[in-house]
Design a protein around this motif. Structure first.
Motif, short mmCIF file in Angstrom:
data_model
loop_
_atom_site.label_atom_id
_atom_site.label_comp_id
_atom_site.label_asym_id
_atom_site.label_seq_id
_atom_site.Cartn_x
_atom_site.Cartn_y
_atom_site.Cartn_z
N LEU A 17 4.60 2.16 -11.94
CA LEU A 17 4.31 0.73 -11.99
C LEU A 17 2.89 0.55 -11.50
O LEU A 17 2.48 1.18 -10.53
CB LEU A 17 5.26 -0.06 -11.07
N PHE A 18 2.14 -0.30 -12.18
CA PHE A 18 0.78 -0.60 -11.78
C PHE A 18 0.72 -2.07 -11.41
O PHE A 18 1.15 -2.92 -12.19
CB PHE A 18 -0.20 -0.27 -12.92
N VAL A 19 0.21 -2.37 -10.23
CA VAL A 19 0.15 -3.74 -9.72
C VAL A 19 -1.32 -4.12 -9.56
O VAL A 19 -2.08 -3.42 -8.89
CB VAL A 19 0.89 -3.86 -8.38
N LEU A 20 -1.69 -5.24 -10.20
CA LEU A 20 -3.07 -5.69 -10.17
C LEU A 20 -3.30 -6.65 -9.02
O LEU A 20 -2.52 -7.60 -8.82
CB LEU A 20 -3.41 -6.40 -11.50
N HIS A 21 -4.34 -6.40 -8.27
CA HIS A 21 -4.83 -7.30 -7.24
C HIS A 21 -6.24 -7.70 -7.64
O HIS A 21 -6.80 -7.16 -8.60
CB HIS A 21 -4.88 -6.59 -5.88
N GLY A 22 -6.86 -8.60 -6.94
CA GLY A 22 -8.21 -9.03 -7.27
C GLY A 22 -9.24 -7.92 -7.18
O GLY A 22 -10.21 -7.89 -7.92
N ASP A 23 -9.02 -6.96 -6.26
CA ASP A 23 -10.02 -5.92 -6.04
C ASP A 23 -9.55 -4.50 -6.32
O ASP A 23 -10.29 -3.54 -6.12
CB ASP A 23 -10.54 -6.00 -4.60
N ARG A 24 -8.29 -4.34 -6.77
CA ARG A 24 -7.77 -2.99 -6.98
C ARG A 24 -6.52 -3.00 -7.84
O ARG A 24 -5.90 -4.04 -8.05
CB ARG A 24 -7.48 -2.30 -5.66
N VAL A 25 -6.18 -1.81 -8.32
CA VAL A 25 -4.90 -1.58 -8.99
C VAL A 25 -4.13 -0.60 -8.12
O VAL A 25 -4.65 0.46 -7.75
CB VAL A 25 -5.10 -0.98 -10.40
N MET A 26 -2.90 -0.96 -7.78
CA MET A 26 -2.03 -0.07 -7.02
C MET A 26 -1.14 0.68 -7.99
O MET A 26 -0.77 0.15 -9.04
CB MET A 26 -1.12 -0.87 -6.08
N LYS A 27 -0.76 1.89 -7.63
CA LYS A 27 0.18 2.67 -8.43
C LYS A 27 1.43 2.90 -7.58
O LYS A 27 1.34 3.34 -6.44
CB LYS A 27 -0.42 4.00 -8.85
N LEU A 28 2.59 2.57 -8.17
CA LEU A 28 3.86 2.77 -7.49
C LEU A 28 4.73 3.71 -8.32
O LEU A 28 4.64 3.71 -9.55
CB LEU A 28 4.60 1.44 -7.31
N ASN A 29 5.56 4.48 -7.64
CA ASN A 29 6.58 5.28 -8.31
C ASN A 29 7.80 4.39 -8.49
O ASN A 29 8.19 3.67 -7.57
CB ASN A 29 6.95 6.51 -7.48
N ALA A 30 8.42 4.45 -9.67
CA ALA A 30 9.57 3.59 -9.95
C ALA A 30 10.86 4.10 -9.33
O ALA A 30 11.71 3.32 -8.94
CB ALA A 30 9.74 3.42 -11.46
N LEU A 33 11.51 3.78 -5.58
CA LEU A 33 10.41 2.83 -5.49
C LEU A 33 9.59 3.09 -4.24
O LEU A 33 10.10 3.03 -3.12
CB LEU A 33 10.95 1.39 -5.49
N SER A 34 8.32 3.44 -4.45
CA SER A 34 7.42 3.72 -3.33
C SER A 34 5.98 3.59 -3.80
O SER A 34 5.68 3.71 -4.98
CB SER A 34 7.66 5.13 -2.78
N VAL A 35 5.09 3.34 -2.86
CA VAL A 35 3.66 3.24 -3.17
C VAL A 35 3.12 4.66 -3.31
O VAL A 35 3.21 5.47 -2.40
CB VAL A 35 2.89 2.47 -2.08
N SER A 36 2.55 4.95 -4.46
CA SER A 36 1.94 6.25 -4.71
C SER A 36 0.47 6.24 -4.30
O SER A 36 -0.03 7.19 -3.72
CB SER A 36 2.08 6.60 -6.20
N ASP A 37 -0.25 5.16 -4.65
CA ASP A 37 -1.67 5.05 -4.34
C ASP A 37 -2.02 3.56 -4.23
O ASP A 37 -1.98 2.85 -5.23
CB ASP A 37 -2.51 5.72 -5.44
N SER A 38 -2.36 3.11 -3.03
CA SER A 38 -2.61 1.68 -2.82
C SER A 38 -3.96 1.24 -3.40
O SER A 38 -4.20 0.05 -3.55
CB SER A 38 -2.53 1.34 -1.34
N SER A 39 -4.84 2.18 -3.72
CA SER A 39 -6.14 1.86 -4.33
C SER A 39 -6.39 2.79 -5.50
O SER A 39 -7.39 3.50 -5.56
CB SER A 39 -7.26 1.99 -3.30
N PHE A 40 -5.46 2.82 -6.44
CA PHE A 40 -5.51 3.70 -7.60
C PHE A 40 -6.81 3.51 -8.38
O PHE A 40 -7.47 4.47 -8.76
CB PHE A 40 -4.29 3.43 -8.47
N VAL A 41 -7.18 2.26 -8.63
CA VAL A 41 -8.47 1.91 -9.24
C VAL A 41 -9.08 0.83 -8.37
O VAL A 41 -8.41 -0.16 -8.05
CB VAL A 41 -8.30 1.40 -10.69
N ARG A 42 -10.33 1.01 -7.96
CA ARG A 42 -11.04 0.01 -7.15
C ARG A 42 -12.08 -0.68 -8.02
O ARG A 42 -12.66 -0.08 -8.91
CB ARG A 42 -11.76 0.65 -5.97
N ILE A 43 -12.32 -1.94 -7.74
CA ILE A 43 -13.30 -2.69 -8.51
C ILE A 43 -14.72 -2.31 -8.08
O ILE A 43 -14.96 -1.99 -6.92
CB ILE A 43 -13.09 -4.21 -8.37
N SER A 44 -15.63 -2.31 -9.05
CA SER A 44 -17.05 -2.12 -8.76
C SER A 44 -17.84 -2.92 -9.79
O SER A 44 -17.40 -3.11 -10.92
CB SER A 44 -17.43 -0.64 -8.82
#
Length: 101
Positions: A17-30, A33-44
């Motif tokens: 699961l990918f969750v969009l925030h204003g400054d990042r994309v989080m990656k979760l395992n389904a 259910l757990s957070v895999s990477d809280s800053s999978f993609v960071r904005i620049s």
């Protein structure tokens, strides 16, 4: 599961699961259910992320972002591993949805 303040979009690909925030994309395992990477993609080089979708065929993650106070938008494409697959390109103002054919 806690994903923080202000999640605005969610996309699913396989067991991720990918969750969009204003400054990042989080990656979760389904499962489980757990957070895999809280800053999978960071904005620049932009103000904030605006929308997101995954391509079911390629697994790529399409993320739109706002680059000016007037709402000028760009889309960047990332692999399912989080690597930038295509440099951002302009798409108009406030790009808020994706469609795949």
């Amino acid at each position: 599961i806690t994903v923080g303040d202000g999640p605005s979009d969610i996309a699913i690909k396989n067991q991720s699961l990918f969750v969009l925030h204003g400054d990042r994309v989080m990656k979760l395992n389904a499962a489980p259910l757990s957070v895999s990477d809280s800053s999978f993609v960071r904005i620049s080089n932009a103000l904030y992320f605006y929308a997101m979708q995954t391509d079911d065929i390629t697994g790529d993650i399409y993320v739109s972002r706002i680059t000016t106070n007037g709402g000028a938008g760009e889309v960047a494409i990332y692999s399912s591993a989080g690597a930038l697959r295509r440099a951002p390109f302009s798409v108009g103002i406030f790009p808020g949805a994706f469609a795949f054919k």
